[in-house]
Design a protein around this motif. Structure first.
Motif, PDB file in Angstrom:
ATOM      1  N   ALA A   1     -60.036 -24.553-183.442  1.00 19.32           N
ATOM      2  CA  ALA A   1     -59.190 -25.736-183.652  1.00 19.32           C
ATOM      3  C   ALA A   1     -58.069 -25.800-182.622  1.00 19.32           C
ATOM      4  O   ALA A   1     -57.642 -26.886-182.220  1.00 19.32           O
ATOM      5  N   PHE A   2     -57.611 -24.629-182.174  1.00 18.96           N
ATOM      6  CA  PHE A   2     -56.577 -24.612-181.144  1.00 18.96           C
ATOM      7  C   PHE A   2     -57.128 -25.159-179.824  1.00 18.96           C
ATOM      8  O   PHE A   2     -56.411 -25.795-179.054  1.00 18.96           O
ATOM      9  N   GLY A   3     -58.413 -24.906-179.562  1.00 22.86           N
ATOM     10  CA  GLY A   3     -59.035 -25.439-178.354  1.00 22.86           C
ATOM     11  C   GLY A   3     -59.099 -26.947-178.367  1.00 22.86           C
ATOM     12  O   GLY A   3     -58.877 -27.604-177.336  1.00 22.86           O
ATOM     13  N   ASN A   4     -59.390 -27.550-179.535  1.00 24.95           N
ATOM     14  CA  ASN A   4     -59.379 -29.004-179.646  1.00 24.95           C
ATOM     15  C   ASN A   4     -57.999 -29.563-179.329  1.00 24.95           C
ATOM     16  O   ASN A   4     -57.860 -30.597-178.665  1.00 24.95           O
ATOM     17  N   GLY A   5     -56.965 -28.866-179.808  1.00 28.53           N
ATOM     18  CA  GLY A   5     -55.602 -29.302-179.517  1.00 28.53           C
ATOM     19  C   GLY A   5     -55.270 -29.207-178.044  1.00 28.53           C
ATOM     20  O   GLY A   5     -54.604 -30.086-177.482  1.00 28.53           O
ATOM     21  N   ILE A   6     -55.744 -28.137-177.395  1.00 26.80           N
ATOM     22  CA  ILE A   6     -55.517 -27.976-175.956  1.00 26.80           C
ATOM     23  C   ILE A   6     -56.163 -29.120-175.181  1.00 26.80           C
ATOM     24  O   ILE A   6     -55.554 -29.702-174.268  1.00 26.80           O
ATOM     25  N   LEU A   7     -57.403 -29.458-175.524  1.00 28.50           N
ATOM     26  CA  LEU A   7     -58.086 -30.555-174.829  1.00 28.50           C
ATOM     27  C   LEU A   7     -57.334 -31.869-175.014  1.00 28.50           C
ATOM     28  O   LEU A   7     -57.188 -32.654-174.074  1.00 28.50           O
ATOM     29  N   PHE A   8     -56.856 -32.118-176.236  1.00 26.14           N
ATOM     30  CA  PHE A   8     -56.080 -33.330-176.494  1.00 26.14           C
ATOM     31  C   PHE A   8     -54.819 -33.348-175.632  1.00 26.14           C
ATOM     32  O   PHE A   8     -54.476 -34.373-175.025  1.00 26.14           O
ATOM     33  N   ALA A   9     -54.129 -32.210-175.565  1.00 22.18           N
ATOM     34  CA  ALA A   9     -52.898 -32.131-174.783  1.00 22.18           C
ATOM     35  C   ALA A   9     -53.169 -32.368-173.298  1.00 22.18           C
ATOM     36  O   ALA A   9     -52.472 -33.151-172.638  1.00 22.18           O
ATOM     37  N   ILE A  10     -54.199 -31.716-172.776  1.00 20.44           N
ATOM     38  CA  ILE A  10     -54.524 -31.877-171.354  1.00 20.44           C
ATOM     39  C   ILE A  10     -54.860 -33.331-171.038  1.00 20.44           C
ATOM     40  O   ILE A  10     -54.368 -33.910-170.059  1.00 20.44           O
ATOM     41  N   ASP A  11     -55.683 -33.945-171.880  1.00 21.06           N
ATOM     42  CA  ASP A  11     -56.084 -35.341-171.660  1.00 21.06           C
ATOM     43  C   ASP A  11     -54.876 -36.274-171.663  1.00 21.06           C
ATOM     44  O   ASP A  11     -54.773 -37.181-170.837  1.00 21.06           O
ATOM     45  N   ASN A  12     -53.963 -36.067-172.599  1.00 20.38           N
ATOM     46  CA  ASN A  12     -52.858 -37.005-172.785  1.00 20.38           C
ATOM     47  C   ASN A  12     -51.633 -36.696-171.941  1.00 20.38           C
ATOM     48  O   ASN A  12     -50.701 -37.497-171.898  1.00 20.38           O
ATOM     49  N   LEU A  13     -51.635 -35.551-171.259  1.00 24.69           N
ATOM     50  CA  LEU A  13     -50.571 -35.264-170.290  1.00 24.69           C
ATOM     51  C   LEU A  13     -50.890 -35.830-168.917  1.00 24.69           C
ATOM     52  O   LEU A  13     -49.996 -35.969-168.082  1.00 24.69           O
ATOM     53  N   GLN A  14     -52.159 -36.174-168.686  1.00 21.26           N
ATOM     54  CA  GLN A  14     -52.545 -36.714-167.379  1.00 21.26           C
ATOM     55  C   GLN A  14     -51.788 -38.010-167.105  1.00 21.26           C
ATOM     56  O   GLN A  14     -51.743 -38.906-167.936  1.00 21.26           O
ATOM     57  N   GLY A  15     -51.188 -38.082-165.930  1.00 20.69           N
ATOM     58  CA  GLY A  15     -50.462 -39.289-165.545  1.00 20.69           C
ATOM     59  C   GLY A  15     -49.042 -39.353-166.063  1.00 20.69           C
ATOM     60  O   GLY A  15     -48.294 -40.273-165.712  1.00 20.69           O
ATOM     61  N   LYS A  16     -48.660 -38.385-166.891  1.00 19.71           N
ATOM     62  CA  LYS A  16     -47.297 -38.369-167.412  1.00 19.71           C
ATOM     63  C   LYS A  16     -46.332 -37.888-166.324  1.00 19.71           C
ATOM     64  O   LYS A  16     -46.671 -37.020-165.524  1.00 19.71           O
TER      65      LYS A  16
END
Length: 252
Positions: free
Chosen positions: A217-232
């Motif tokens: 479940a922590f890996g799912n959170g990491i993927l979400f974070a990486i995806d949504n930090l792009q372009g920030k």
């Protein structure tokens, strides 16, 4: 996107397996304190079919500068300890490498260090980076704003040998402005992690509950974070910052 992981304990291994199976990331390396497993392939060690390099190095083999020069990454994911940041933090920030730290209990000076590094790059820190826990906290805050008069209790359940109160439960209490005395702990069997927030209304109760079934479940959170930090833009972020935009529902 090329990623590297700092720390290879139980959670770091679970996260590595999720990243290896994702088409959105490429695991370049893992760095750990110990020389045990040095130069082993992470996919081979975890039994995951992958053509990604994902070799394991000890932090004594390369300095952070040497590591980033030889095996460049776009993101560093930290599941190590409060001292792990000292190894890579400054060098990663100078190079504009995104830092995602999921170290659960940092002292105040380490949080300040992360905030300082965020002047040069994107930095996200989350004591529990699962999507579910962070959704739970935001939802609880909203409910508390709606009904500030309710009684609120935090219940955390973990495996029998876990000695201390859950760090995540402490975060939940802090985010809801509750004393730690409001945390009730249960220790039994091999429970990975259950967190529940109980709202006691005069004529009803609301229970918000999250259960970690596996550490992936922590890996799912990491993927979400990486995806949504792009372009920030560079700065200091939390999972709440990334999740809040999804709470804006279209008007009926």
């Amino acid at each position: 996107m090329k990623v590297g992981i700092i720390g290879f304990g139980k959670t770091g291994r679970a996260v590595a397996s999720v990243l290896l199976e994702s088409k959105r990331t490429k695991l370049q390396w893992v760095v750990r304190q110990s020389k045990l497993l040095e130069h082993r392939s992470v996919p081979e060690f975890l039994g995951v079919s992958s053509d990604e390099p994902g070799l394991i190095y000890s932090k004594d083999e390369y300095s952070a500068s040497e590591l980033f020069d030889r095996y460049p990454v776009d993101v560093v994911i930290d599941f190590s300890s409060e001292t792990g940041l000292d190894y890579y933090g400054v060098v990663a920030a100078e190079r504009g490498i995104t830092i995602v730290s999921a170290v659960s209990q940092y002292p105040d000076e380490k949080i300040k260090q992360l905030q300082y590094l965020s002047q040069q790059t994107c930095v996200l820190h989350s004591p529990n980076i699962t999507i579910g826990i962070n959704f739970l906290i935001i939802t609880a805050k909203i409910l508390k704003n709606i009904a500030p008069y309710t009684d609120i209790e935090v219940i955390e359940e973990h495996f029998k040998d876990k000695p201390e109160v859950s760090g995540t439960a402490k975060v939940i209490a802090r985010e809801l402005d509750l004393p730690e005395e409001n945390i009730k702990s249960v220790r039994a069997g091999g429970i990975i992690g259950v967190h529940e927030i109980l709202f006691g209304f005069p004529y009803q109760t609301v229970r918000l509950k999250h259960e970690s079934i596996t550490r992936e479940a922590f890996g799912n959170g990491i993927l979400f974070a990486i995806d949504n930090l792009q372009g920030k833009p560079k700065g200091f972020y939390s999972m709440e910052d990334l999740l809040l935009p999804f709470f804006k529902l279209d008007a009926l």
